[in-house]
Design a protein around this motif. Structure first.
Motif, PDB file in Angstrom:
ATOM      1  N   ILE A  17       0.837  -1.206   0.000  1.00 23.94           N
ATOM      2  CA  ILE A  17       0.000   0.000   0.000  1.00 23.94           C
ATOM      3  C   ILE A  17       0.870   1.254   0.000  1.00 23.94           C
ATOM      4  N   LYS A  18       1.904   1.250   0.826  1.00 18.68           N
ATOM      5  CA  LYS A  18       2.819   2.396   0.899  1.00 18.68           C
ATOM      6  C   LYS A  18       3.411   2.695  -0.477  1.00 18.68           C
ATOM      7  N   GLN A  19       3.809   1.658  -1.199  1.00 20.85           N
ATOM      8  CA  GLN A  19       4.399   1.836  -2.529  1.00 20.85           C
ATOM      9  C   GLN A  19       3.366   2.365  -3.524  1.00 20.85           C
ATOM     10  N   VAL A  20       2.163   1.827  -3.493  1.00 21.03           N
ATOM     11  CA  VAL A  20       1.097   2.294  -4.393  1.00 21.03           C
ATOM     12  C   VAL A  20       0.798   3.761  -4.113  1.00 21.03           C
ATOM     13  N   MET A  21       0.735   4.124  -2.838  1.00 24.62           N
ATOM     14  CA  MET A  21       0.447   5.515  -2.475  1.00 24.62           C
ATOM     15  C   MET A  21       1.579   6.441  -2.924  1.00 24.62           C
ATOM     16  N   LYS A  22       2.804   5.998  -2.746  1.00 28.39           N
ATOM     17  CA  LYS A  22       3.954   6.803  -3.161  1.00 28.39           C
ATOM     18  C   LYS A  22       3.943   7.010  -4.677  1.00 28.39           C
ATOM     19  N   ASN A  23       3.716   5.939  -5.417  1.00 31.44           N
ATOM     20  CA  ASN A  23       3.733   6.007  -6.887  1.00 31.44           C
ATOM     21  C   ASN A  23       2.588   6.837  -7.450  1.00 31.44           C
ATOM     22  N   SER A  24       1.447   6.837  -6.758  1.00 32.73           N
ATOM     23  CA  SER A  24       0.268   7.534  -7.277  1.00 32.73           C
ATOM     24  C   SER A  24       0.111   8.947  -6.715  1.00 32.73           C
ATOM     25  N   GLY A  25       0.827   9.239  -5.640  1.00 31.07           N
ATOM     26  CA  GLY A  25       0.673  10.538  -4.993  1.00 31.07           C
ATOM     27  C   GLY A  25      -0.521  10.611  -4.062  1.00 31.07           C
ATOM     28  N   ALA A  26      -1.128   9.466  -3.759  1.00 34.44           N
ATOM     29  CA  ALA A  26      -2.272   9.438  -2.841  1.00 34.44           C
ATOM     30  C   ALA A  26      -1.828   9.897  -1.460  1.00 34.44           C
ATOM     31  N   GLN A  27      -2.705  10.634  -0.777  1.00 28.29           N
ATOM     32  CA  GLN A  27      -2.358  11.192   0.526  1.00 28.29           C
ATOM     33  C   GLN A  27      -3.138  10.583   1.680  1.00 28.29           C
ATOM     34  N   THR A  28      -4.196   9.841   1.378  1.00 22.22           N
ATOM     35  CA  THR A  28      -5.049   9.277   2.427  1.00 22.22           C
ATOM     36  C   THR A  28      -5.353   7.820   2.101  1.00 22.22           C
ATOM     37  N   LEU A  29      -5.281   6.983   3.117  1.00 22.14           N
ATOM     38  CA  LEU A  29      -5.631   5.578   2.998  1.00 22.14           C
ATOM     39  C   LEU A  29      -6.950   5.353   3.729  1.00 22.14           C
ATOM     40  N   VAL A  30      -7.926   4.820   3.027  1.00 20.10           N
ATOM     41  CA  VAL A  30      -9.228   4.497   3.626  1.00 20.10           C
ATOM     42  C   VAL A  30      -9.283   2.983   3.815  1.00 20.10           C
ATOM     43  N   ILE A  31      -9.585   2.562   5.027  1.00 21.00           N
ATOM     44  CA  ILE A  31      -9.653   1.138   5.337  1.00 21.00           C
ATOM     45  C   ILE A  31     -11.083   0.774   5.708  1.00 21.00           C
ATOM     46  N   ASP A  32     -11.604  -0.259   5.069  1.00 20.94           N
ATOM     47  CA  ASP A  32     -12.980  -0.700   5.271  1.00 20.94           C
ATOM     48  C   ASP A  32     -13.077  -1.560   6.533  1.00 20.94           C
ATOM     49  N   ALA A  33     -12.847  -0.929   7.668  1.00 19.55           N
ATOM     50  CA  ALA A  33     -12.939  -1.602   8.966  1.00 19.55           C
ATOM     51  C   ALA A  33     -12.977  -0.528  10.043  1.00 19.55           C
ATOM     52  N   GLN A  34     -13.446  -0.915  11.204  1.00 24.21           N
ATOM     53  CA  GLN A  34     -13.410  -0.029  12.363  1.00 24.21           C
ATOM     54  C   GLN A  34     -12.085  -0.290  13.063  1.00 24.21           C
ATOM     55  N   LEU A  35     -11.200   0.702  13.100  1.00 20.73           N
ATOM     56  CA  LEU A  35      -9.871   0.545  13.668  1.00 20.73           C
ATOM     57  C   LEU A  35      -9.776   1.213  15.032  1.00 20.73           C
ATOM     58  N   SER A  36      -8.895   0.698  15.863  1.00 18.92           N
ATOM     59  CA  SER A  36      -8.618   1.336  17.149  1.00 18.92           C
ATOM     60  C   SER A  36      -7.651   2.498  16.919  1.00 18.92           C
ATOM     61  N   PRO A  37      -7.604   3.451  17.841  1.00 24.22           N
ATOM     62  CA  PRO A  37      -6.637   4.550  17.696  1.00 24.22           C
ATOM     63  C   PRO A  37      -5.196   4.044  17.564  1.00 24.22           C
ATOM     64  N   GLY A  38      -4.860   2.978  18.292  1.00 22.99           N
ATOM     65  CA  GLY A  38      -3.513   2.402  18.201  1.00 22.99           C
ATOM     66  C   GLY A  38      -3.234   1.822  16.825  1.00 22.99           C
ATOM     67  N   GLN A  39      -4.205   1.127  16.260  1.00 23.49           N
ATOM     68  CA  GLN A  39      -4.027   0.582  14.911  1.00 23.49           C
ATOM     69  C   GLN A  39      -3.819   1.703  13.905  1.00 23.49           C
ATOM     70  N   ILE A  40      -4.599   2.769  14.021  1.00 28.97           N
ATOM     71  CA  ILE A  40      -4.457   3.902  13.107  1.00 28.97           C
ATOM     72  C   ILE A  40      -3.056   4.486  13.224  1.00 28.97           C
ATOM     73  N   ARG A  41      -2.575   4.703  14.444  1.00 29.61           N
ATOM     74  CA  ARG A  41      -1.220   5.243  14.650  1.00 29.61           C
ATOM     75  C   ARG A  41      -0.163   4.337  14.037  1.00 29.61           C
ATOM     76  N   ASN A  42      -0.291   3.026  14.262  1.00 32.23           N
ATOM     77  CA  ASN A  42       0.696   2.076  13.751  1.00 32.23           C
ATOM     78  C   ASN A  42       0.693   2.017  12.223  1.00 32.23           C
ATOM     79  N   ILE A  43      -0.476   2.080  11.621  1.00 29.67           N
ATOM     80  CA  ILE A  43      -0.560   2.086  10.158  1.00 29.67           C
ATOM     81  C   ILE A  43       0.039   3.378   9.616  1.00 29.67           C
ATOM     82  N   GLU A  44      -0.278   4.510  10.249  1.00 31.33           N
ATOM     83  CA  GLU A  44       0.279   5.802   9.819  1.00 31.33           C
ATOM     84  C   GLU A  44       1.804   5.791   9.845  1.00 31.33           C
ATOM     85  N   LYS A  45       2.399   5.165  10.863  1.00 33.47           N
ATOM     86  CA  LYS A  45       3.857   5.076  10.960  1.00 33.47           C
ATOM     87  C   LYS A  45       4.446   4.319   9.773  1.00 33.47           C
ATOM     88  N   THR A  46       3.750   3.308   9.307  1.00 38.76           N
ATOM     89  CA  THR A  46       4.257   2.490   8.205  1.00 38.76           C
ATOM     90  C   THR A  46       4.040   3.149   6.853  1.00 38.76           C
TER      91      THR A  46
END
Length: 91
Positions: free
Chosen positions: A49-78
């Motif tokens: 996902i990180k590579q696809v976002m980098k190549n496309s210039g996408a700035q936001t990742l939408v995930i079809d799930a209810q995430l915890s604040p910790g999961q969101i932080r950890n995904i943002e770090k990656t």
């Protein structure tokens, strides 16, 4: 999950994104028996996902799930981008 139900859910997510003013660049899916506790997605999928976002210039990742604040932080770090889960998108 039934394939027809999955396709309906993906179509609904695309419609929700469009309604929110977003342009869908890609839809990336992952099959797992259960989500990874800390990041919901596996590290290989997050790197993809990180590579696809980098190549496309996408700035936001939408995930079809209810995430915890910790999961969101950890995904943002990656992926180094803003993360929106299903609940945030609907609101």
């Amino acid at each position: 999950m039934d394939e027809n139900l999955f396709n309906e859910d993906m179509n609904e997510m695309e419609l929700l994104c469009s309604t929110a003013g977003a342009v869908v660049i890609a839809a990336i899916t992952q099959r797992r028996e259960r989500p990874v506790t800390s990041t919901y997605l596996g590290i290989g999928k997050l790197n993809e996902i990180k590579q696809v976002m980098k190549n496309s210039g996408a700035q936001t990742l939408v995930i079809d799930a209810q995430l915890s604040p910790g999961q969101i932080r950890n995904i943002e770090k990656t992926v180094k981008s803003k993360i929106v889960d299903r609940g945030q998108l609907i609101l």
